[in-house]
Design an enzyme around this catalytic site. Structure first.
Site, mmCIF file in Angstrom:
data_model
loop_
_atom_site.group_PDB
_atom_site.id
_atom_site.type_symbol
_atom_site.label_atom_id
_atom_site.label_comp_id
_atom_site.label_asym_id
_atom_site.label_seq_id
_atom_site.Cartn_x
_atom_site.Cartn_y
_atom_site.Cartn_z
ATOM 1 N N CYS A 164 14.612 24.287 2.452
ATOM 2 C CA CYS A 164 13.662 25.024 1.612
ATOM 3 C C CYS A 164 12.813 24.020 0.821
ATOM 4 O O CYS A 164 12.999 22.816 0.928
ATOM 5 C CB CYS A 164 14.401 25.927 0.630
ATOM 6 S SG CYS A 164 15.705 26.900 1.374
ATOM 7 N N TYR B 22 16.710 30.919 4.959
ATOM 8 C CA TYR B 22 15.552 31.643 5.492
ATOM 9 C C TYR B 22 15.655 31.822 7.005
ATOM 10 O O TYR B 22 16.029 30.883 7.723
ATOM 11 C CB TYR B 22 14.263 30.849 5.224
ATOM 12 C CG TYR B 22 13.765 30.891 3.808
ATOM 13 C CD1 TYR B 22 13.463 32.096 3.175
ATOM 14 C CD2 TYR B 22 13.561 29.705 3.109
ATOM 15 C CE1 TYR B 22 12.977 32.108 1.872
ATOM 16 C CE2 TYR B 22 13.073 29.714 1.814
ATOM 17 C CZ TYR B 22 12.790 30.923 1.193
ATOM 18 O OH TYR B 22 12.315 30.930 -0.085
ATOM 19 N N HIS C 282 -5.688 -6.931 13.585
ATOM 20 C CA HIS C 282 -4.451 -6.139 13.562
ATOM 21 C C HIS C 282 -4.072 -5.807 14.995
ATOM 22 O O HIS C 282 -4.940 -5.462 15.806
ATOM 23 C CB HIS C 282 -4.706 -4.858 12.749
ATOM 24 C CG HIS C 282 -3.454 -4.159 12.338
ATOM 25 N ND1 HIS C 282 -2.433 -4.775 11.657
ATOM 26 C CD2 HIS C 282 -3.051 -2.868 12.507
ATOM 27 C CE1 HIS C 282 -1.473 -3.907 11.418
ATOM 28 N NE2 HIS C 282 -1.814 -2.735 11.927
ATOM 29 N N ARG D 131 1.321 -10.456 7.258
ATOM 30 C CA ARG D 131 1.188 -9.285 6.377
ATOM 31 C C ARG D 131 2.333 -8.292 6.603
ATOM 32 O O ARG D 131 2.126 -7.211 7.136
ATOM 33 C CB ARG D 131 -0.117 -8.533 6.677
ATOM 34 C CG ARG D 131 -1.396 -9.336 6.615
ATOM 35 C CD ARG D 131 -2.605 -8.422 6.825
ATOM 36 N NE ARG D 131 -2.546 -7.666 8.041
ATOM 37 C CZ ARG D 131 -3.102 -8.026 9.201
ATOM 38 N NH1 ARG D 131 -3.795 -9.155 9.283
ATOM 39 N NH2 ARG D 131 -3.000 -7.259 10.269
ATOM 40 N N ARG E 62 -9.918 0.305 15.384
ATOM 41 C CA ARG E 62 -9.859 1.078 14.132
ATOM 42 C C ARG E 62 -10.966 0.611 13.199
ATOM 43 O O ARG E 62 -12.022 1.215 13.136
ATOM 44 C CB ARG E 62 -8.450 0.923 13.540
ATOM 45 C CG ARG E 62 -8.142 1.838 12.404
ATOM 46 C CD ARG E 62 -6.671 1.816 12.021
ATOM 47 N NE ARG E 62 -6.215 0.525 11.512
ATOM 48 C CZ ARG E 62 -5.000 0.323 10.995
ATOM 49 N NH1 ARG E 62 -4.126 1.306 10.938
ATOM 50 N NH2 ARG E 62 -4.639 -0.866 10.546
ATOM 51 N N LYS F 106 0.851 -1.201 0.000
ATOM 52 C CA LYS F 106 0.000 0.000 0.000
ATOM 53 C C LYS F 106 0.883 1.246 0.000
ATOM 54 O O LYS F 106 2.103 1.155 0.182
ATOM 55 C CB LYS F 106 -0.909 -0.015 1.220
ATOM 56 C CG LYS F 106 -0.185 0.078 2.543
ATOM 57 C CD LYS F 106 -1.156 -0.091 3.699
ATOM 58 C CE LYS F 106 -0.407 -0.167 5.011
ATOM 59 N NZ LYS F 106 -0.942 0.650 6.055
ATOM 60 N N ASP G 137 12.884 23.363 -2.404
ATOM 61 C CA ASP G 137 13.617 22.648 -3.463
ATOM 62 C C ASP G 137 15.110 22.522 -3.190
ATOM 63 O O ASP G 137 15.818 21.876 -3.956
ATOM 64 C CB ASP G 137 13.472 23.389 -4.798
ATOM 65 C CG ASP G 137 12.104 23.972 -4.979
ATOM 66 O OD1 ASP G 137 11.163 23.166 -5.055
ATOM 67 O OD2 ASP G 137 11.974 25.214 -4.985
HETATM 68 C C1 LIG Z 1 -3.889 -3.990 8.364
HETATM 69 C C2 LIG Z 1 -2.412 -3.883 8.154
HETATM 70 N N1 LIG Z 1 -1.696 -4.990 7.991
HETATM 71 C C3 LIG Z 1 -0.365 -4.954 7.781
HETATM 72 C C4 LIG Z 1 0.318 -3.753 7.738
HETATM 73 C C5 LIG Z 1 1.806 -3.752 7.528
HETATM 74 O O1 LIG Z 1 2.462 -3.232 8.667
HETATM 75 P P1 LIG Z 1 4.030 -3.140 8.778
HETATM 76 O O2 LIG Z 1 4.463 -2.178 7.743
HETATM 77 O O3 LIG Z 1 4.260 -2.629 10.156
HETATM 78 O O4 LIG Z 1 4.574 -4.491 8.540
HETATM 79 C C6 LIG Z 1 -0.389 -2.577 7.937
HETATM 80 C C7 LIG Z 1 0.322 -1.306 7.908
HETATM 81 O O5 LIG Z 1 -0.031 -0.288 8.404
HETATM 82 C C8 LIG Z 1 -1.797 -2.633 8.135
HETATM 83 O O6 LIG Z 1 -2.534 -1.522 8.312
#
Ligand SMILES: Cc1ncc(COP(=O)(O)O)c(C=O)c1O
Length: 420
Positions: A340, A293, A193, A249, A164, A55, A342
């Site tokens: 800055c 700056y 999770h 995951r 969540r 993601k 850039d």
């Molecule tokens: C539902 C879920 N599973 C897995 C992950 C992967 O987590 P990580 O990057 O800590 O391994 C995330 C990341 O935010 C998540 O939201």
């Protein structure tokens, strides 16, 4: 030959031609990615499937090349957060099942179905919308001609304490029962999770795992079979074998970043991203010269100041002002003055031989020195996740495999692949 075609041909000619013009770029080491993927697979064992989390543009690394490389290495599924992320991968030709971790609104159900994405489900309204979309699809003459496409797979998301997204862990059986009214939906996974897997005290993670295990047992007792049970992100993988179930995951660990400094059992991962630039301008200045700056930095001695073509629009955060460090000729040199949009400035007085065009490493190693995502995060007052996720769209991504450039993503976000 039309100009655009000529350009494409040129870009496909050689690795050298693929190099973008901009001196600031992120190198993505696909060999390191595969190393981490294999390490994770060995760590959890062959009986546990890895659902790689790609993601947020694969945590800033570029979702498409990362997906392709992981598939080549044996990944059978991948996970993204949003519907758009899933659609983008499908349209780019990715065919493996894609799990949507980030939640789905009922009105997004038809697209999830069309692209055969696998959403996390925790709300019966979304399940109903998916089922209605599936019913409509079944009635389309087109769908019969191409052979009615299969049911839509979903993973049920259970809230065991993260607070969540998720079905309360005390109500999963009722939810499953209600789902039986929707024949188009197939439950492929059950997930939760963990809120504290990266913390030194394992107590709450254990509570969550126990709650989840109880739900799994209840389901099994009813005779219902769900192919995948999954709980662990990177921190969960390294904190407890109990959290592995038959799928994990990992996100951050795939990219070579330890999920937490609290975990002692993290094997050595290889960082996948390096960020580099070049010295754009150099000047010697007298003591008492202000830099940038707000005149927030004043030289205390005669100094050699380098200006770098990278700024906060590129993800080199403003919070690194007067705090960050970069590598020049193998030496750690301090960021001076405010970063800055850039540009930013560094004091390279300790490297008097520095020249315009010298390589500067913002993330990664040079000589014997290294700047890690953990270092950058500490200087920025954030977490390493945000360091890699915030690398800007203006920064080209250069993909290396066996030391060769195989692909580049330019500022236009278009991938150009080496003709192999
Ligand atoms: C539902 C879920 N599973 C897995 C992950 C992967 O987590 P990580 O990057 O800590 O391994 C995330 C990341 O935010 C998540 O939201």
């Amino acid at each position: 030959m039309p100009a655009a075609r000529q350009l494409l041909t040129c870009l496909r000619l050689s690795a050298h031609c693929l190099r973008p013009l901009r001196p600031t770029f992120a190198e993505i080491d696909l060999d390191a990615l595969i190393y981490n993927f294999s390490l994770l697979q060995n760590y959890v064992g062959k009986q546990v499937e890895i659902l790689p989390v790609i993601k947020a543009d694969a945590y800033g690394h570029g979702a498409l090349p990362i997906a392709r490389e992981l598939i080549r290495a044996g990944a059978r599924r991948a996970a993204v957060a949003t519907l758009e992320e899933g659609v983008e991968l499908r349209e780019a030709g990715v065919q493996i099942p894609i799990v949507l971790l980030g939640g789905l609104l009922p009105r997004q159900a038809p697209q999830a179905l069309t692209y055969r994405l696998t959403p996390f489900i925790y709300d019966l309204r979304t399940a109903e919308a998916l089922s209605q979309a599936w019913d409509r699809e079944q009635k389309e003459p087109e769908s019969h001609r191409i052979g009615a496409r299969g049911r839509i797979s979903v993973h049920l998301k259970v809230d065991t304490g993260m607070g969540r997204l998720g079905i309360p862990y005390t109500h999963v059986l009722e939810f499953l029962e209600a789902l039986s009214a929707y024949p188009g939906i197939e439950v492929e996974g059950l997930a939760t999770h963990l809120a504290t897997a990266d913390e030194p005290d394992p107590a709450f993670a254990k509570t969550q795992i126990n709650r989840f295990r109880k739900v799994c047992d209840q389901i099994e007792r009813t005779g219902y079979r769900i192919p995948f049970y999954h709980v662990a992100s990177s921190a969960g993988i390294f904190s407890s074998q109990e959290a592995h179930f038959n799928m994990v995951r990992p996100g951050i660990a795939l990219y070579g970043i330890p999920p937490s400094l609290n975990l002692t059992s993290v094997p050595p991962l290889k960082p996948v991203m390096r960020i580099k630039t070049e010295i754009l301008f150099l000047k010697s200045v007298a003591p008492g010269t202000s830099i940038g700056y707000g005149r927030s930095f004043m030289t205390a001695r005669e100094s050699l100041i380098a200006t770098l073509p990278v700024g906060y629009y590129d993800g080199y955060s403003w919070s690194l002002s007067n705090r960050g460090r970069v590598l020049v000729r193998g030496e750690k040199c301090p960021v001076v003055g405010r970063v800055c949009m850039d540009l930013c400035m560094v004091d390279v007085s300790q490297v008097p031989e520095a020249c315009v065009g010298d390589e500067v490493v913002l993330l990664g190693n040079q000589g014997t020195q290294q700047i890690t995502a953990i270092d950058l995060a500490a200087w920025m007052g954030t977490i390493p996740y945000e360091v890699v996720c915030s690398v800007g769209r203006r920064v080209p991504r250069i993909y290396l495999s066996n030391g060769d450039v195989i692909c580049v993503r330019g500022q236009d976000q278009v991938y150009r692949w080496r003709d192999t």
